[in-house]
Design a protein around this motif. Structure first.
Motif, PDB file in Angstrom:
ATOM      1  N   ALA A 265      39.346  64.111  40.392  1.00  0.00           N
ATOM      2  CA  ALA A 265      38.920  62.748  40.720  1.00  0.00           C
ATOM      3  C   ALA A 265      39.264  61.846  39.547  1.00  0.00           C
ATOM      4  O   ALA A 265      39.420  62.296  38.408  1.00  0.00           O
ATOM      5  CB  ALA A 265      37.412  62.698  40.999  1.00  0.00           C
ATOM      6  N   ILE A 266      39.390  60.570  39.846  1.00  0.00           N
ATOM      7  CA  ILE A 266      39.643  59.580  38.796  1.00  0.00           C
ATOM      8  C   ILE A 266      38.435  58.664  38.695  1.00  0.00           C
ATOM      9  O   ILE A 266      37.959  58.137  39.702  1.00  0.00           O
ATOM     10  CB  ILE A 266      40.901  58.749  39.088  1.00  0.00           C
ATOM     11  N   ARG A 267      37.935  58.500  37.490  1.00  0.00           N
ATOM     12  CA  ARG A 267      36.924  57.474  37.247  1.00  0.00           C
ATOM     13  C   ARG A 267      37.674  56.217  36.851  1.00  0.00           C
ATOM     14  O   ARG A 267      38.191  56.105  35.744  1.00  0.00           O
ATOM     15  CB  ARG A 267      35.952  57.885  36.149  1.00  0.00           C
ATOM     16  N   ALA A 268      37.772  55.305  37.790  1.00  0.00           N
ATOM     17  CA  ALA A 268      38.506  54.056  37.584  1.00  0.00           C
ATOM     18  C   ALA A 268      37.529  52.891  37.511  1.00  0.00           C
ATOM     19  O   ALA A 268      36.308  53.081  37.485  1.00  0.00           O
ATOM     20  CB  ALA A 268      39.512  53.854  38.714  1.00  0.00           C
ATOM     21  N   HIS A 269      38.076  51.693  37.479  1.00  0.00           N
ATOM     22  CA  HIS A 269      37.252  50.484  37.410  1.00  0.00           C
ATOM     23  C   HIS A 269      37.829  49.412  38.343  1.00  0.00           C
ATOM     24  O   HIS A 269      39.013  49.433  38.675  1.00  0.00           O
ATOM     25  CB  HIS A 269      37.196  49.939  35.977  1.00  0.00           C
ATOM     26  N   VAL A 270      36.987  48.501  38.742  1.00  0.00           N
ATOM     27  CA  VAL A 270      37.416  47.368  39.545  1.00  0.00           C
ATOM     28  C   VAL A 270      38.109  46.350  38.649  1.00  0.00           C
ATOM     29  O   VAL A 270      37.598  46.001  37.572  1.00  0.00           O
ATOM     30  CB  VAL A 270      36.211  46.708  40.241  1.00  0.00           C
ATOM     31  N   ALA A 271      39.280  45.907  39.088  1.00  0.00           N
ATOM     32  CA  ALA A 271      39.930  44.797  38.387  1.00  0.00           C
ATOM     33  C   ALA A 271      39.456  43.469  38.985  1.00  0.00           C
ATOM     34  O   ALA A 271      39.031  42.559  38.265  1.00  0.00           O
ATOM     35  CB  ALA A 271      41.451  44.898  38.489  1.00  0.00           C
ATOM     36  N   ARG A 272      39.477  43.384  40.332  1.00  0.00           N
ATOM     37  CA  ARG A 272      39.038  42.149  40.981  1.00  0.00           C
ATOM     38  C   ARG A 272      38.933  42.364  42.493  1.00  0.00           C
ATOM     39  O   ARG A 272      39.727  43.118  43.074  1.00  0.00           O
ATOM     40  CB  ARG A 272      40.043  41.019  40.727  1.00  0.00           C
ATOM     41  N   LEU A 273      37.961  41.732  43.123  1.00  0.00           N
ATOM     42  CA  LEU A 273      37.907  41.603  44.578  1.00  0.00           C
ATOM     43  C   LEU A 273      38.244  40.163  44.904  1.00  0.00           C
ATOM     44  O   LEU A 273      37.575  39.233  44.436  1.00  0.00           O
ATOM     45  CB  LEU A 273      36.520  41.964  45.111  1.00  0.00           C
ATOM     46  N   LEU A 287      41.054  44.467  47.187  1.00  0.00           N
ATOM     47  CA  LEU A 287      40.369  45.090  46.061  1.00  0.00           C
ATOM     48  C   LEU A 287      41.419  45.670  45.126  1.00  0.00           C
ATOM     49  O   LEU A 287      42.154  46.588  45.501  1.00  0.00           O
ATOM     50  CB  LEU A 287      39.438  46.211  46.534  1.00  0.00           C
ATOM     51  N   TYR A 288      41.495  45.125  43.921  1.00  0.00           N
ATOM     52  CA  TYR A 288      42.435  45.631  42.925  1.00  0.00           C
ATOM     53  C   TYR A 288      41.707  46.582  41.983  1.00  0.00           C
ATOM     54  O   TYR A 288      40.664  46.236  41.413  1.00  0.00           O
ATOM     55  CB  TYR A 288      43.051  44.478  42.131  1.00  0.00           C
ATOM     56  N   LEU A 289      42.272  47.786  41.824  1.00  0.00           N
ATOM     57  CA  LEU A 289      41.707  48.784  40.926  1.00  0.00           C
ATOM     58  C   LEU A 289      42.481  48.824  39.621  1.00  0.00           C
ATOM     59  O   LEU A 289      43.605  48.312  39.520  1.00  0.00           O
ATOM     60  CB  LEU A 289      41.745  50.167  41.581  1.00  0.00           C
ATOM     61  N   SER A 290      41.902  49.465  38.631  1.00  0.00           N
ATOM     62  CA  SER A 290      42.543  49.582  37.324  1.00  0.00           C
ATOM     63  C   SER A 290      43.616  50.657  37.302  1.00  0.00           C
ATOM     64  O   SER A 290      44.365  50.774  36.326  1.00  0.00           O
ATOM     65  CB  SER A 290      41.491  49.894  36.257  1.00  0.00           C
ATOM     66  N   VAL A 321      42.076  45.478  51.574  1.00  0.00           N
ATOM     67  CA  VAL A 321      43.223  46.281  51.193  1.00  0.00           C
ATOM     68  C   VAL A 321      42.993  46.745  49.759  1.00  0.00           C
ATOM     69  O   VAL A 321      42.594  45.954  48.907  1.00  0.00           O
ATOM     70  CB  VAL A 321      44.527  45.467  51.267  1.00  0.00           C
ATOM     71  N   VAL A 322      43.233  48.035  49.495  1.00  0.00           N
ATOM     72  CA  VAL A 322      43.065  48.568  48.148  1.00  0.00           C
ATOM     73  C   VAL A 322      44.428  48.628  47.475  1.00  0.00           C
ATOM     74  O   VAL A 322      45.407  49.103  48.063  1.00  0.00           O
ATOM     75  CB  VAL A 322      42.424  49.959  48.184  1.00  0.00           C
ATOM     76  N   ALA A 323      44.494  48.142  46.236  1.00  0.00           N
ATOM     77  CA  ALA A 323      45.764  48.102  45.527  1.00  0.00           C
ATOM     78  C   ALA A 323      45.559  48.409  44.053  1.00  0.00           C
ATOM     79  O   ALA A 323      44.456  48.267  43.515  1.00  0.00           O
ATOM     80  CB  ALA A 323      46.421  46.730  45.685  1.00  0.00           C
ATOM     81  N   GLY A 324      46.651  48.837  43.417  1.00  0.00           N
ATOM     82  CA  GLY A 324      46.632  49.068  41.988  1.00  0.00           C
ATOM     83  C   GLY A 324      46.914  47.798  41.218  1.00  0.00           C
ATOM     84  O   GLY A 324      47.102  46.724  41.805  1.00  0.00           O
TER      85      GLY A 324
END
Length: 390
Positions: A265-273, A287-290, A321-324
């Motif tokens: 698993a990856i522990r990531a963070h939210v960049a921005r919604l 939803l942009y992830l780190s 939509v989930v994006a990097g």
């Protein structure tokens, strides 16, 4: 695992060695008598490889560099095979020098090179499959026709090599049991033809393709592969193949994602919604992830990883939509209908767990596209240290 990372401020890939070990043990129980050659490309992490070697696994290597990494686990060279049919003369020579004596092949040209640079070695011919039923079919670059398999192994015998076996790969994340049945029937036909020609293999390699269970399809629905039926078809296939061969057969598997995907698993963070209107006037949330396609989630255009957000009482959710984080438009879940339910209150910097991404998370990462560096990793459980550089 969560407690150890509760105060982490940077993204990290977490591999659960005990979970990987349980998956390996369960696989061996389902298919007794099979030898496992872990497909290193799925998770080239020293601690994972060492843990699997300690449980008895060998390795499917695709390059001399992977062979060197496999040997560092202490595994014997005879438990490593060179499973890539694409090899230069220098690759073959180096693998032979390192002690490898089992090579995959699918062409007379490759056979001639193996005979010159790895004389006396054992070769197994990869027979092509359609790849139907898999998320990633492998039907073009690798493998030859059943008719060519006879010619390839005949050429190997004439060149002083040992025509030891046949292999197939039914496609990565295979979702049907029928694919295994069809591949086994193809192999049975090739075995019969080889036997009539005086070539009697001693092993069958059923390759990779066993699926992960925790990932979702492009629409966010559980994939639910019929794993029990797959195992049943493979066990029946063993008896079918033994019945048509003139000598005893050993059986191998090359699992990759099946062993590691659901235990990383990856522990990531939210960049921005964010929310904005498209040209057609419809509103769309993103939803942009780190982390994304280029540093851990390479397969996000073909499947969805399950996301776990912080639990907060009440509040509304939105379909996003989930994006990097990069400026590449492919760095996103499939955008037509790949929406994920996201808490509207999510904020930049909030932690997010990305589940079932243990396969290919470390392997496919770039050196730092757009300046977003590859993720470090840590291993929990087993006998591995609790941290390592990626």
């Amino acid at each position: 695992m969560r407690a150890a990372l509760a105060v982490a401020t940077e993204d990290v890939i977490v591999y659960d060695l005990d979970g990987i070990g349980r998956q390996y043990t369960a696989l061996c129980a389902e298919l007794p008598g099979f030898s496992v050659r872990f497909a290193m490309k799925a998770c080239p992490v020293d601690e994972v490889l060492g843990h699997l070697a300690g449980l008895g696994s060998g390795f499917d290597a695709a390059s001399p560099q992977e062979i060197v990494q496999a040997l560092r686990t202490g595994v014997a060279p005879e438990l490593i095979h060179y499973g890539n049919t694409v090899k230069s003369d220098a690759n073959i020579d180096e693998a032979y020098r390192l002690g490898v004596r089992d090579f995959a092949t699918d062409s007379p040209e490759d056979v001639a090179a193996i005979a010159e640079h790895a004389p006396g070695s054992r070769v197994f011919c990869r027979v092509a499959t359609t790849g139907d039923g898999a998320l990633w079919g492998l039907s073009r670059k690798f493998g030859c026709s059943p008719e060519d398999a006879l010619r390839v192994l005949d050429a190997a015998r004439a060149a002083g090599l040992v025509p030891s076996g046949l292999s197939v790969h039914v496609g990565s994340q295979q979702m049907t049991a029928d694919a295994w049945g069809e591949a086994i029937e193809t192999l049975a036909g090739v075995l019969e033809a080889l036997n009539r020609h005086g070539i009697v293999p001693d092993r069958i390699n059923l390759g990779g393709g066993l699926p992960a269970l925790g990932v979702l399809d492009r629409h966010g629905r559980p994939l639910e592969p019929p794993l029990d039926k797959m195992f049943a078809v493979i066990r029946e296939g063993v008896e079918r193949l033994r019945a048509v061969n003139a000598a005893p057969l050993d059986f191998l598997l090359e699992p990759g994602r099946h062993l590691v995907a659901d235990h990383g698993a990856i522990r990531a963070h939210v960049a921005r919604l964010t929310s904005r209107h498209r040209l057609d006037g419809t509103r769309e949330d993103w939803l942009y992830l780190s982390c994304g396609k280029f540093n851990g989630l390479y397969e996000m255009d073909q499947l969805q990883y399950r996301l776990e957000f912080p639990t907060r009482p009440g509040g509304q959710s939105v379909d996003a939509v989930v994006a990097g984080p990069t400026c590449d438009s492919d760095d996103a879940y499939a955008q037509e209908d790949g929406l994920v339910r996201v808490p509207r209150t999510i904020a930049s910097g909030d932690p997010v767990w990305v589940h079932s991404c243990g396969a290919y998370a470390a392997a496919y990462a770039t050196r730092g596209f757009n300046g977003f560096r590859p993720l470090p990793y840590t291993c929990v459980g087993g006998s591995a240290p609790d941290g390592a550089a990626a």
